[in-house]
Design an enzyme around this catalytic site. Sequence first.
Site, PDB file in Angstrom:
ATOM      1  N   TYR A  21       0.823  -1.217   0.000  1.00 32.82           N
ATOM      2  CA  TYR A  21       0.000   0.000   0.000  1.00 32.82           C
ATOM      3  C   TYR A  21       0.855   1.265   0.000  1.00 32.82           C
ATOM      4  O   TYR A  21       0.608   2.201   0.748  1.00 32.82           O
ATOM      5  CB  TYR A  21      -0.965  -0.003   1.204  1.00 32.82           C
ATOM      6  CG  TYR A  21      -2.238  -0.769   0.892  1.00 32.82           C
ATOM      7  CD1 TYR A  21      -3.262  -0.154   0.165  1.00 32.82           C
ATOM      8  CD2 TYR A  21      -2.400  -2.090   1.265  1.00 32.82           C
ATOM      9  CE1 TYR A  21      -4.419  -0.842  -0.161  1.00 32.82           C
ATOM     10  CE2 TYR A  21      -3.552  -2.796   0.948  1.00 32.82           C
ATOM     11  CZ  TYR A  21      -4.557  -2.165   0.240  1.00 32.82           C
ATOM     12  OH  TYR A  21      -5.706  -2.836  -0.088  1.00 32.82           O
ATOM     13  N   TYR A 151     -14.282  -3.869   3.201  1.00 38.48           N
ATOM     14  CA  TYR A 151     -12.922  -4.346   2.946  1.00 38.48           C
ATOM     15  C   TYR A 151     -12.757  -5.703   3.627  1.00 38.48           C
ATOM     16  O   TYR A 151     -12.976  -5.830   4.832  1.00 38.48           O
ATOM     17  CB  TYR A 151     -11.869  -3.360   3.491  1.00 38.48           C
ATOM     18  CG  TYR A 151     -10.462  -3.846   3.225  1.00 38.48           C
ATOM     19  CD1 TYR A 151      -9.858  -3.628   1.989  1.00 38.48           C
ATOM     20  CD2 TYR A 151      -9.760  -4.564   4.184  1.00 38.48           C
ATOM     21  CE1 TYR A 151      -8.576  -4.109   1.724  1.00 38.48           C
ATOM     22  CE2 TYR A 151      -8.486  -5.047   3.928  1.00 38.48           C
ATOM     23  CZ  TYR A 151      -7.902  -4.820   2.698  1.00 38.48           C
ATOM     24  OH  TYR A 151      -6.649  -5.298   2.431  1.00 38.48           O
ATOM     25  N   ASP A 262     -17.087 -10.778   9.187  1.00 37.00           N
ATOM     26  CA  ASP A 262     -15.644 -10.624   9.101  1.00 37.00           C
ATOM     27  C   ASP A 262     -15.201  -9.805  10.317  1.00 37.00           C
ATOM     28  O   ASP A 262     -15.332  -8.575  10.325  1.00 37.00           O
ATOM     29  CB  ASP A 262     -15.297  -9.924   7.777  1.00 37.00           C
ATOM     30  CG  ASP A 262     -13.820  -9.619   7.658  1.00 37.00           C
ATOM     31  OD1 ASP A 262     -13.090  -9.788   8.663  1.00 37.00           O
ATOM     32  OD2 ASP A 262     -13.390  -9.188   6.570  1.00 37.00           O
ATOM     33  N   LYS A 291      -5.722 -11.028  12.562  1.00 37.84           N
ATOM     34  CA  LYS A 291      -5.077  -9.898  13.261  1.00 37.84           C
ATOM     35  C   LYS A 291      -4.846 -10.131  14.755  1.00 37.84           C
ATOM     36  O   LYS A 291      -3.802 -10.616  15.157  1.00 37.84           O
ATOM     37  CB  LYS A 291      -5.901  -8.622  13.040  1.00 37.84           C
ATOM     38  CG  LYS A 291      -5.841  -8.129  11.573  1.00 37.84           C
ATOM     39  CD  LYS A 291      -6.363  -6.735  11.433  1.00 37.84           C
ATOM     40  CE  LYS A 291      -6.503  -6.246  10.009  1.00 37.84           C
ATOM     41  NZ  LYS A 291      -5.294  -5.751   9.402  1.00 37.84           N
TER      42      LYS A 291
END
Length: 459
Positions: A21, A151, A262, A291
């Site tokens: 990114y 996302y 999610d 995560k």
Amino acid sequence: MKSWNKKKILEIDKKHIWHPYTQMKDYENRDPLVIVAANGCKLKTIDGDELYDSISSWWTTLHGHLHPKLNQAIMEQLKLLDHVNFSGYTHPYAVEVVERLKNFLPHTLSRFFFSDNGSTAVEVALKMAFQFWQNRGVNSKTRFVCLENAYHGDTLGAVSVGGVDLFFELYKPLLFKSFKAPSPYCYRCEEKEGFTLDANHECNLRCLDGLEKILNEHHEEICAVIVEPRLQGAGGILVYPAAYLKKLREITEQFKVFLIFDEVATGFGRTGTMFAFEQAGIAPDIICLAKGLTGGYLPMALTVTTEEIYQAFYADYLEGKTFYHGHTYTANPICCAVAAASLKLFAEEEPLVKTKEAREYFHQLLLDTFSDKPYVGDIRYIGYVGAIELVRDKKTKEPFSEELRLGFNIYMKSLEKGVVLRPLGDVIYWFLPLCISKTEVEEILKISAEVIEEVLINL
Ligand SMILES: Cc1ncc(COP(=O)(O)O)c(C=O)c1O
């Protein structure tokens, strides 16, 4: 203390490393920060400067960097087993993760599939939902519903259910087609004025009408709906009411469509409860976790589902119902050890209770610091996550021109001042670790406000 050669590190980095990114040309005349150490809520640069990791290193760190108990768990694991493939073998380290995690999930979520990261957790969920219907002989249910501003990761399946055009538009020819329903973007809702605030405001959930219409017209083609519960993260830190999820659960049940949550970003306490979906008093058919699963230490993910879905795959081998999916490092024992230690910490030390005051102080301070600023259109927060949306005109909600690269300039300035801010466009956000203190919140917001003012004055 180790000694490094900063010049050499930067030279090799610039010559060979392609960062995620990142427009690499942005670093032609400036250097990326070289981070060599971390502790608690702070990162340390090669020059010895410290800065607040106020985005928890891309939304992963939970209990702070280098937590002694998490460090210890990894060290102990290294005396026993580094890695073994997870097909045909099992190990106590994966079993401990499942045993501990079960206590935090609804009993309906009872089957655990390991993978490597948030994107793979999502890929697994999509393939599971799709194959469930195929295995049951319902061949028409092949499509997904997702949200605008969603996302779910960067692999092509996850991108196919993504809704952030800036990241995904170019890849459209490579993607499968999903139905896209409106985003619950409260600040830009035509029926509402003022800040999103804590998103518990009264609301008739008009933003769900579009999704309901899609299900009404196409449910026979649709296998699942996927959403990020309570908080659309990378799409702009969009906080939305729990009532939305409750109604979404009702609609998906009505049309016999699976609901995938999610929780890659929202899981493990970040929204103030262990999982964000708890706030709606409902449960999904599939949940994606990554995560924070390892406390922010190592890459590992889980896709957790129901007995009903699992049973659709459970058959004699020759029936061809096997789930053909797996990654090399599935359930890596070192990742499992640190994940188990992090879950143990949740059970024994209750960080969400311990830092409740700091979390509430964070919300109040966001309001106190930014409410009256003419350039702050919206303030939104949930748990340890907060954001402000900068606008050129507060009344009309007109955004700043993209050419100003406001977010990028704020990012650069923040690094000079000792706080990592990594805005999403003109949305400046904080994604704090659960170990944050009131004093740290105060300092982070004080520096952030100064950085923002300074950049805006110099526009
Ligand atoms: C909600 C959500 N899902 C999935 C992902 C992808 O996770 P990863 O970057 O580990 O592949 C992210 C990453 O930010 C995310 O925020």
